[in-house]
Motif scaffolding. Structure first.
Motif, mmCIF file in Angstrom:
data_model
loop_
_atom_site.group_PDB
_atom_site.id
_atom_site.type_symbol
_atom_site.label_atom_id
_atom_site.label_comp_id
_atom_site.label_asym_id
_atom_site.label_seq_id
_atom_site.Cartn_x
_atom_site.Cartn_y
_atom_site.Cartn_z
ATOM 1 N N TRP A 156 0.859 -1.191 0.000
ATOM 2 C CA TRP A 156 0.000 0.000 0.000
ATOM 3 C C TRP A 156 0.890 1.234 0.000
ATOM 4 C CZ3 TRP A 156 -5.337 0.352 -0.125
ATOM 5 C CH2 TRP A 156 -5.861 1.648 -0.001
ATOM 6 N N LEU A 157 0.635 2.124 -0.934
ATOM 7 C CA LEU A 157 1.436 3.336 -1.056
ATOM 8 C C LEU A 157 0.652 4.537 -0.546
ATOM 9 C CD1 LEU A 157 3.065 2.911 -4.597
ATOM 10 C CD2 LEU A 157 3.941 2.183 -2.364
ATOM 11 N N GLU A 158 1.265 5.282 0.395
ATOM 12 C CA GLU A 158 0.648 6.529 0.843
ATOM 13 C C GLU A 158 0.667 7.538 -0.300
ATOM 14 O OE1 GLU A 158 -0.664 6.916 3.747
ATOM 15 O OE2 GLU A 158 0.111 5.204 4.895
ATOM 16 N N SER A 159 -0.164 8.550 -0.176
ATOM 17 C CA SER A 159 -0.289 9.536 -1.252
ATOM 18 C C SER A 159 1.044 10.172 -1.600
ATOM 19 C CB SER A 159 -1.297 10.612 -0.847
ATOM 20 O OG SER A 159 -1.452 11.556 -1.886
ATOM 21 N N ASP A 160 1.854 10.487 -0.580
ATOM 22 C CA ASP A 160 3.137 11.143 -0.861
ATOM 23 C C ASP A 160 4.182 10.168 -1.410
ATOM 24 O OD1 ASP A 160 3.504 9.686 1.415
ATOM 25 O OD2 ASP A 160 4.256 11.339 2.653
ATOM 26 N N GLU A 161 3.891 8.840 -1.385
ATOM 27 C CA GLU A 161 4.808 7.861 -1.959
ATOM 28 C C GLU A 161 4.512 7.572 -3.436
ATOM 29 O OE1 GLU A 161 6.002 4.778 1.505
ATOM 30 O OE2 GLU A 161 3.856 4.802 1.025
ATOM 31 N N ILE A 162 3.339 7.958 -3.882
ATOM 32 C CA ILE A 162 2.942 7.705 -5.268
ATOM 33 C C ILE A 162 3.561 8.780 -6.160
ATOM 34 C CG2 ILE A 162 1.002 7.483 -6.862
ATOM 35 C CD1 ILE A 162 -0.734 6.731 -4.450
ATOM 36 N N PRO A 163 4.270 8.397 -7.203
ATOM 37 C CA PRO A 163 4.877 9.397 -8.093
ATOM 38 C C PRO A 163 3.811 10.336 -8.675
ATOM 39 C CG PRO A 163 5.736 7.206 -8.571
ATOM 40 C CD PRO A 163 4.612 7.013 -7.607
ATOM 41 N N ASP A 164 4.172 11.628 -8.774
ATOM 42 C CA ASP A 164 3.228 12.594 -9.341
ATOM 43 C C ASP A 164 2.843 12.229 -10.772
ATOM 44 O OD1 ASP A 164 3.154 14.093 -7.040
ATOM 45 O OD2 ASP A 164 4.753 15.470 -7.667
ATOM 46 N N SER A 165 3.782 11.643 -11.518
ATOM 47 C CA SER A 165 3.474 11.260 -12.900
ATOM 48 C C SER A 165 2.351 10.237 -12.946
ATOM 49 C CB SER A 165 4.722 10.696 -13.583
ATOM 50 O OG SER A 165 5.209 9.558 -12.893
ATOM 51 N N MET A 166 2.295 9.361 -11.941
ATOM 52 C CA MET A 166 1.231 8.347 -11.892
ATOM 53 C C MET A 166 -0.112 9.003 -11.575
ATOM 54 S SD MET A 166 0.682 5.019 -12.221
ATOM 55 C CE MET A 166 -0.854 5.419 -13.024
ATOM 56 N N LYS A 167 -0.127 9.907 -10.599
ATOM 57 C CA LYS A 167 -1.365 10.612 -10.261
ATOM 58 C C LYS A 167 -1.872 11.426 -11.451
ATOM 59 C CE LYS A 167 -0.005 11.329 -5.408
ATOM 60 N NZ LYS A 167 0.283 12.369 -4.388
ATOM 61 N N ASN A 168 -0.961 12.172 -12.054
ATOM 62 C CA ASN A 168 -1.367 13.048 -13.153
ATOM 63 C C ASN A 168 -1.839 12.247 -14.374
ATOM 64 O OD1 ASN A 168 -0.621 15.233 -11.560
ATOM 65 N ND2 ASN A 168 1.437 15.369 -12.445
ATOM 66 N N ALA A 169 -1.168 11.140 -14.648
ATOM 67 C CA ALA A 169 -1.569 10.315 -15.795
ATOM 68 C C ALA A 169 -2.980 9.768 -15.592
ATOM 69 C CB ALA A 169 -0.579 9.161 -15.983
ATOM 70 N N MET A 170 -3.280 9.324 -14.360
ATOM 71 C CA MET A 170 -4.598 8.762 -14.103
ATOM 72 C C MET A 170 -5.684 9.825 -14.180
ATOM 73 S SD MET A 170 -5.875 5.810 -13.654
ATOM 74 C CE MET A 170 -4.556 4.787 -12.990
ATOM 75 N N VAL A 171 -5.432 10.996 -13.630
ATOM 76 C CA VAL A 171 -6.413 12.079 -13.686
ATOM 77 C C VAL A 171 -6.620 12.537 -15.126
ATOM 78 C CG1 VAL A 171 -6.844 14.481 -13.037
ATOM 79 C CG2 VAL A 171 -6.017 12.864 -11.323
ATOM 80 N N ALA A 172 -5.536 12.642 -15.881
ATOM 81 C CA ALA A 172 -5.625 13.129 -17.257
ATOM 82 C C ALA A 172 -6.475 12.228 -18.132
ATOM 83 C CB ALA A 172 -4.218 13.266 -17.846
ATOM 84 N N VAL A 173 -6.336 10.916 -17.974
ATOM 85 C CA VAL A 173 -7.022 9.998 -18.882
ATOM 86 C C VAL A 173 -8.394 9.569 -18.368
ATOM 87 C CG1 VAL A 173 -6.081 7.842 -17.929
ATOM 88 C CG2 VAL A 173 -6.669 7.983 -20.358
ATOM 89 N N GLU A 174 -8.591 9.580 -17.042
ATOM 90 C CA GLU A 174 -9.845 9.067 -16.490
ATOM 91 C C GLU A 174 -10.812 10.143 -16.002
ATOM 92 O OE1 GLU A 174 -11.110 5.901 -16.302
ATOM 93 O OE2 GLU A 174 -9.432 5.388 -17.612
ATOM 94 N N ASP A 175 -10.289 11.308 -15.584
ATOM 95 C CA ASP A 175 -11.192 12.300 -14.961
ATOM 96 C C ASP A 175 -10.498 13.657 -14.893
ATOM 97 O OD1 ASP A 175 -13.137 13.597 -13.538
ATOM 98 O OD2 ASP A 175 -13.010 12.336 -11.750
ATOM 99 N N ARG A 176 -10.513 14.411 -15.989
ATOM 100 C CA ARG A 176 -9.762 15.668 -16.054
ATOM 101 C C ARG A 176 -10.279 16.727 -15.089
ATOM 102 N NH1 ARG A 176 -10.151 17.905 -21.937
ATOM 103 N NH2 ARG A 176 -9.689 15.733 -22.375
#
Length: 734
Positions: free
Chosen positions: A108-128
């Protein structure tokens, strides 16, 4: 004289009324228009007030529902500890465990452990608009409604990340209005209870990425062999692209599809300002993927069968056991037959049904790890002459019999001129021979006579679900079909014209032994009369005994049909024996030609290799091919048309064509070449130095072969002319 005060008041009122009427007349009767405008304005005000009241009531209802949902939702830490996926144990028909499917969770990865590129990629493609909406995206919903209202597509509103989290954690994937409403309420409740950062953390650690991987850490380890904390921008784009369709875009199943989808994600990230144009041009092709271990081909079957649980079962997340129809030995034999017989560079598929529709074996390709695309259930390809099953069924139902005479001659129908692969025509023959040797001109004439729409209706009746053309060329299999549908159609003929419904799941049991689903036999329907099914089986058996399907012989009665499309792009064989119906397709995914691919070769050989094993423990079953014709189809004086058996051509019990005066079938009969399906090592007639023509035991007469080849055979006089038919065309009753 003084007027009374009351009288003056009345007079004043009358004067005012007269003045008002005078003004009205000057304005051209505008009083009615004014009254109309007042009525319209009144209804507008009423509608506005009613709409506002309804909106207020709806808002109050939604607010109350969201409030109750928020109170019932577990806490953030409870959700972190909850696994939202089932463990599914799949068993074969004998109870053997064939595969166990279940969740694979990484760290389990805490929010600050998740790379920003992963967060941004998911938001960009799934829910802008993830960071601005309240769980439901009104703008996205309005756009979906507008696209639906102005086009032909069905209404499809994309779910927000919060909605997807609500569905993954609390609901299933059923497509219903009730489920979508609950999803929206739960999404707003999640937004009420948790922060955007917590919602995104829960989502990235719980969403399914295919291959049994839940969460980005499991996906990263499965696909790239390292934890998600080390994800690069290109790897993050690949993972984010998987959510839409985990099976289709899986990098272990289709690298090109995964890379193409990742490029779309990078483009969206650039458009939304998450990365620079230089970062968007990262080389996704250079990403190193983890090598997958080989998997059993039974996964083609489980990928087809298990999604049906969403429809068959109530909502449940507890571990379950799924009992299926798969026979382990037959599945292994089917896999081996496809791998060993499929030409290099091509793909192969096989479906095998028991007499009740139970799927005994299913192979969707030569290698599941290389590609998990199921060609047995999803690929739409032309069946070639295997489609003639429906042409001849329609002809039999219209009054033809296998013995009826037809003429193999050049024909043109609405500007279309079919030709036989041999480039020759044999003249007058019977329907049995025309079907056995897959003669195209005869099929075209039959289709034209009974009606191409009638042929299409027959195919629909027998379970073909894809689009069917009614152009004349449809009689030769120009319409694309699925292998499982064609196999189902042949199974219905094997069942004497009774419908067959393929199925793969027999029962589902929970971990405590409760049966929550059991397959019930569907209501069968009679598709054609018994005599039609018997006549069709007769011709299908002849096609294997002496025609294009000889390579499918297994030492017991077999009925089937070959199919080869133009330029050898597709090879088909579908047949049945001892209650088992099996369909085989071979070809390339890019639809390019495969050298030497013919339905009577590799597909028929794969069929035989599998069926020898499949029927080994079953009793030999003779086919019921005796025609019990209805009265309207019987002739008044049958014996007159039969004559002396030694005076005419006939088909023996094995389906061989016997010329006049030859009562015994000789070995080594030769098939008539059609649609490129002549078997290896076989020829139309013996070469010089190999004996006389009759010593080879040929299946057809010299006269038949001369007309087929266009060449004069030496030394032997032509055989006597064909006798009168049992049921000449001019005497066949309507």
């Amino acid at each position: 004289m003084r007027m009374k005060r009351g009288s003056r008041r009345v007079a004043s009122q009358r004067a005012n009324e007269a003045e008002s009427r005078k003004s009205s007349r000057k304005s051209g009767g505008g009083g009615k228009g004014h009254e109309g405008r007042s009525t319209f304005a009144k209804w507008v005000r009423r509608l506005f007030l009613w709409g506002a009241l309804a909106a207020l009531v709806g808002a109050i209802f939604i607010g109350v529902a969201v409030g109750f949902a928020a109170r019932s939702i577990p806490s953030y830490y409870q959700l972190r500890a909850t696994q939202n996926a089932q463990t599914i144990l799949v068993r074969a028909r004998d109870g053997t465990e064939i595969v166990e499917l279940g969740p694979s969770y990484g760290e389990w990865l805490e929010s600050d452990e998740i790379p920003d590129s992963m967060k941004n990629a998911m938001v960009a493609v799934e829910d802008r608009r993830f960071h601005s909406h309240f769980g439901v995206d009104p703008i996205g919903l309005a756009r979906a409604v507008y696209v639906w209202a102005t086009g032909n597509d069905r209404l499809q509103a994309t779910s927000t990340i919060t909605q997807q989290l609500a569905r993954n954690v609390f609901l299933n994937n059923n497509r219903s209005l009730d489920r979508k409403a609950r999803e929206a309420i739960l999404a707003m409740a999640l937004e009420w209870k948790f922060s955007k950062e917590q919602i995104l953390e829960l989502y990235l650690n719980k969403v399914y990425f295919g291959g049994g991987a839940y969460g980005i850490d499991s996906a990263s380890r499965n696909f790239f062999s390292h934890p998600a904390t080390d994800l690069s921008t290109a790897e993050a784009a690949i993972i984010a692209g998987l959510v839409k369709a985990p099976s289709r875009y899986s990098p272990t199943a289709d690298v090109d599809a995964a890379v193409g989808r990742a490029r779309v994600v990078l483009m969206l990230m650039e458009q939304q300002g998450y990365i620079t144009p230089a970062e968007a041009n990262v080389d996704v092709d250079s990403v190193k993927l983890k090598k997958s271990k080989s998997e059993n081909s039974v996964r083609y079957f489980t990928d087809w069968a298990l999604p049906q649980l969403d429809i068959l079962l109530p909502e449940t997340f507890e571990p379950i056991e799924v009992w299926t129809t798969i026979d382990v030995g037959m599945q292994q034999a089917a896999t081996a037959s496809i791998k060993s017989n499929t030409p290099g560079g091509a793909q192969g598929a096989l479906v095998s049904l028991d007499r009740d529709g139970a799927i005994l074996a299913m192979v969707g390709g030569t290698d599941y790890v290389e590609t998990n695309y199921n060609r047995a259930t999803n690929a739409m390809r032309q069946p070639g002459s295997a489609w003639k099953l429906f042409v001849y069924l329609a002809a039999l139902e219209a009054g033809y019999t296998p013995e009826d005479k037809v003429v193999d001659t050049p024909v043109t129908i609405d500007g279309w001129s079919p030709r036989n692969s041999s480039g020759r025509n044999a003249g007058e023959i019977n329907m049995r021979t025309a079907f056995a040797y897959s003669i195209n001109t005869v099929a075209a004439q039959l289709g034209n006579e009974v009606g191409f729409g009638t042929v299409a209706s027959m195919a629909r009746r027998f379970g073909i679900t894809t689009s069917i053309s009614t152009y004349p060329s449809m009689v030769l299999g120009s319409s694309e079909v699925r292998l499982i549908d064609m196999t189902r159609a042949f199974a219905a003929v094997s069942a004497k014209g009774v419908s067959v419904e393929p199925y793969g799941i027999t029962k589902v049991v929970t971990s405590d032994g409760e049966t929550i689903y059991r397959h019930e036999k569907p209501r069968a329907s009679k598709l054609v009369a018994d005599y039609v099914a018997a006549g069709m089986t007769d011709m299908l058996q002849t096609a294997v005994n002496t025609g294009t399907g000889k390579a499918a012989q297994i030492g017991r009665p077999v009925a089937g049909k070959t199919g080869t499309t133009s330029s050898n792009k597709d090879g088909y064989f579908v047949g049945f024996s001892s209650g088992i119906t099996t369909g085989v397709w071979m070809g390339r995914d890019d639809n390019k030609a495969v050298s030497g691919l013919q339905g009577g070769r590799a597909p028929a050989q794969a069929f035989a290799a599998y069926m020898r094993y499949a029927v080994k423990d079953r009793p030999v079953e003779e086919f019921d091919t005796e025609l019990q014709l209805p009265e309207w189809q019987l002739e008044p004086d049958d014996e007159y048309f039969f004559g002396d058996p030694d005076d005419y051509y006939f088909i023996d019990e094995q389906g061989n064509l016997i010329e006049p005066g030859r009562r015994e079938q000789q070995p080594g009969e030769q098939p008539f070449p059609v649609e490129g399906e002549q078997l290896p090592g076989e020829a139309l007639r013996p070469q010089q130095g190999q004996g006389t023509r009759n010593e080879g035991g040929q299946a057809a007469s010299d006269d038949f072969l001369e007309r087929a080849t266009g060449q004069r055979l030496p030394q032997e006089p032509p055989p006597p002319p064909m006798p009168r038919t049992i049921r000449p065309a001019d005497t066949r009753r309507e």
